[in-house]
Design a protein around this motif. Structure first.
Motif, PDB file in Angstrom:
ATOM      1  N   GLN A   1       0.845  -1.208   0.000  1.00 28.42           N
ATOM      2  CA  GLN A   1       0.000   0.000   0.000  1.00 28.42           C
ATOM      3  C   GLN A   1       0.882   1.261   0.000  1.00 28.42           C
ATOM      4  O   GLN A   1       0.579   2.246  -0.661  1.00 28.42           O
ATOM      5  CB  GLN A   1      -0.883  -0.006   1.247  1.00 28.42           C
ATOM      6  CG  GLN A   1      -1.573   1.327   1.494  1.00 28.42           C
ATOM      7  CD  GLN A   1      -3.083   1.245   1.398  1.00 28.42           C
ATOM      8  OE1 GLN A   1      -3.674   0.168   1.471  1.00 28.42           O
ATOM      9  NE2 GLN A   1      -3.708   2.382   1.223  1.00 28.42           N
ATOM     10  N   ASP A   2       1.981   1.198   0.748  1.00 30.90           N
ATOM     11  CA  ASP A   2       2.907   2.336   0.780  1.00 30.90           C
ATOM     12  C   ASP A   2       3.565   2.536  -0.586  1.00 30.90           C
ATOM     13  O   ASP A   2       3.742   3.670  -1.035  1.00 30.90           O
ATOM     14  CB  ASP A   2       3.965   2.129   1.867  1.00 30.90           C
ATOM     15  CG  ASP A   2       3.361   2.244   3.268  1.00 30.90           C
ATOM     16  OD1 ASP A   2       2.186   2.654   3.370  1.00 30.90           O
ATOM     17  OD2 ASP A   2       4.055   1.924   4.248  1.00 30.90           O
ATOM     18  N   CYS A   3       3.907   1.418  -1.247  1.00 30.34           N
ATOM     19  CA  CYS A   3       4.478   1.527  -2.599  1.00 30.34           C
ATOM     20  C   CYS A   3       3.466   2.167  -3.543  1.00 30.34           C
ATOM     21  O   CYS A   3       3.821   3.010  -4.376  1.00 30.34           O
ATOM     22  CB  CYS A   3       4.886   0.153  -3.123  1.00 30.34           C
ATOM     23  SG  CYS A   3       6.262  -0.575  -2.224  1.00 30.34           S
ATOM     24  N   PHE A   4       2.227   1.784  -3.414  1.00 31.72           N
ATOM     25  CA  PHE A   4       1.156   2.358  -4.241  1.00 31.72           C
ATOM     26  C   PHE A   4       1.062   3.875  -4.019  1.00 31.72           C
ATOM     27  O   PHE A   4       0.929   4.657  -4.964  1.00 31.72           O
ATOM     28  CB  PHE A   4      -0.187   1.695  -3.912  1.00 31.72           C
ATOM     29  CG  PHE A   4      -1.357   2.348  -4.590  1.00 31.72           C
ATOM     30  CD1 PHE A   4      -1.739   1.958  -5.863  1.00 31.72           C
ATOM     31  CD2 PHE A   4      -2.074   3.361  -3.956  1.00 31.72           C
ATOM     32  CE1 PHE A   4      -2.817   2.576  -6.498  1.00 31.72           C
ATOM     33  CE2 PHE A   4      -3.147   3.981  -4.587  1.00 31.72           C
ATOM     34  CZ  PHE A   4      -3.522   3.580  -5.861  1.00 31.72           C
ATOM     35  N   LEU A   5       1.128   4.295  -2.751  1.00 37.26           N
ATOM     36  CA  LEU A   5       1.022   5.726  -2.456  1.00 37.26           C
ATOM     37  C   LEU A   5       2.194   6.513  -3.054  1.00 37.26           C
ATOM     38  O   LEU A   5       2.021   7.637  -3.532  1.00 37.26           O
ATOM     39  CB  LEU A   5       0.939   5.953  -0.946  1.00 37.26           C
ATOM     40  CG  LEU A   5      -0.415   5.602  -0.324  1.00 37.26           C
ATOM     41  CD1 LEU A   5      -0.322   5.637   1.204  1.00 37.26           C
ATOM     42  CD2 LEU A   5      -1.508   6.552  -0.811  1.00 37.26           C
TER      43      LEU A   5
END
Ligand SMILES: *Cc1c(COP(=O)(O)O)cnc(C)c1O
Length: 380
Positions: free
Chosen positions: A233-237
């Protein structure tokens, strides 16, 4: 491919399983194998994750490198780089740097026998004097935090190459939009992606980019072996934030230039540190090394005291009092008591981090509103 196209397209393909145009968040810890050892390139999510892969490829493209390696934070990325070295190895770092970097160098890796020297890199002879046969790495932050000094990457690289020493550049303040150190000969680029790359103050993340396959292999090994990996999710952000990096950065640079000029003309202000000002001692280098001058400004007051600084810090309404930088909203901070509190007083004063020094991270709001906010706080 030009930068504005790269941030949208480089390393990014529609998802093969669905056609989703945005990279899916692969929230999984493991992957089913067809037979023992027969799989689609993914075994366990500490080792590989499809969302992270896309981000790693995107970051490599933005920095004109070949390999991106992502971590749970900027300091986790620093941690991995330092673990490439061993007891007795020496690192030369600039003396004006992010407080957390100073802390991990001295208080974590110092314990394991790595040696650090902190030098003023405005003069190459200072670096030359610090190099020994054990020197393995030169660590550069440019522009520096919070004094906004520059280090001439080309000059340092020339010196390092002669001695067979690696050069690492913390490119957090400039972002790859304004500066690509690998093009100037640096071996390693590191980011706190928490800042401009993410850009929305909603995620902690770090990244390293290199060109050399051996360095990449070692860093991928450490990413997996030590395990400080970012969640999908952090990579997506970060992927989402990067799509507007150039637009946010353009506005931040424009606002910062206006605010620096305003501060320089204010009668309570002693000195403004901003590479875009003609009064900046390295303005010419900034023009040569960077595409624009960035969104960070720091300044000291004529009355150099923590009380005087506090008055300004507590009277802004738009500028939020907070650590961090590089988000869409403007922040104000006090290095002496906040980001740089972990640096001993003597070291701190030596590098110009005075008691009244105030650091601004300029956001993408309207410049007139930001200037009015600062003017009210300065006159309070
Ligand atoms: C914030 C920052 C770091 C550390 O990154 P985290 O993501 O907070 O771990 C390193 N270098 C610079 C210049 C920074 O601003």
């Amino acid at each position: 491919m030009k930068f504005a196209t790269k941030v949208i397209h480089a390393g990014i393909e529609p998802d093969v399983s669905s056609g989703a145009i945005m990279t899916p968040i692969f929230q999984t810890s493991t992957y089913v194998q067809d037979a023992p050892g027969v799989h689609k390139g993914f075994e366990y999510a500490r080792t590989q994750n499809p969302t992270r892969n896309v981000l790693q490829n995107q970051l490599a493209a933005l920095e004109n490198g070949d390999y991106g390696i992502c971590f749970a934070s900027g300091l986790a990325a620093t941690d991995a780089i330092m673990k490439m070295f061993k007891s007795g190895d020496e690192v030369i770092s600039c003396n004006d740097l992010y407080g957390g970097t100073y802390r991990i160098f001295n208080r974590v890796f110092g314990k394991f026998g790595l040696k650090f020297s902190f030098v003023d890199m405005s003069e190459m002879k200072n670096i030359e004097a610090a190099i020994t046969s054990n020197t393995k790495l030169i660590w550069i932050e440019t522009p520096t935090n919070p004094m906004l000094n520059l280090v001439d990457i080309v000059e340092v690289v020339a010196l390092a190459k002669k001695q067979g020493v690696l050069v690492c550049v913390d490119n957090t303040f400039a972002s790859p939009y304004l500066q690509t150190p690998l093009d100037l000969g640096a071996d390693i680029v590191i980011h706190s992606a928490t800042k401009y790359l993410g850009g929305h103050s909603d995620v902690i993340h770090g990244a390293v980019v290199v060109k050399d396959k051996n360095l990449a292999d070692e860093l991928y090994f450490l990413q997996n072996a030590s395990g400080a990996v970012p969640g999908p999710q952090d990579c997506f952000l970060i992927l989402r934030g990067i799509k507007t990096l150039h637009l946010r950065m353009d506005r931040a640079c424009e606002n910062a230039a206006k605010i620096a000029a305003f501060l320089e003309g204010h009668d309570r202000v002693e000195k403004v540190n901003f590479p875009g000002l003609k009064s900046h001692p390295q303005h010419e280098l900034a023009k040569r090394q960077m595409k624009n001058f960035g969104g960070m400004v720091s300044f000291s007051l004529k009355e150099d005291s923590i009380e005087a600084a506090n008055k300004v810090l507590s009277n802004t309404k738009l500028f939020a009092l907070a650590e961090s930088l590089g988000g869409v909203e403007s922040l104000i901070g006090h290095p002496a008591t906040m980001t740089h509190a972990s640096i001993p007083l003597e070291e701190r004063r030596k590098t110009g981090v005075l008691d009244s020094l105030i650091r601004l991270s300029i956001g993408i709001e309207d410049a007139d509103d930001l200037i009015e906010d600062l003017n009210i706080a300065l006159n309070a």
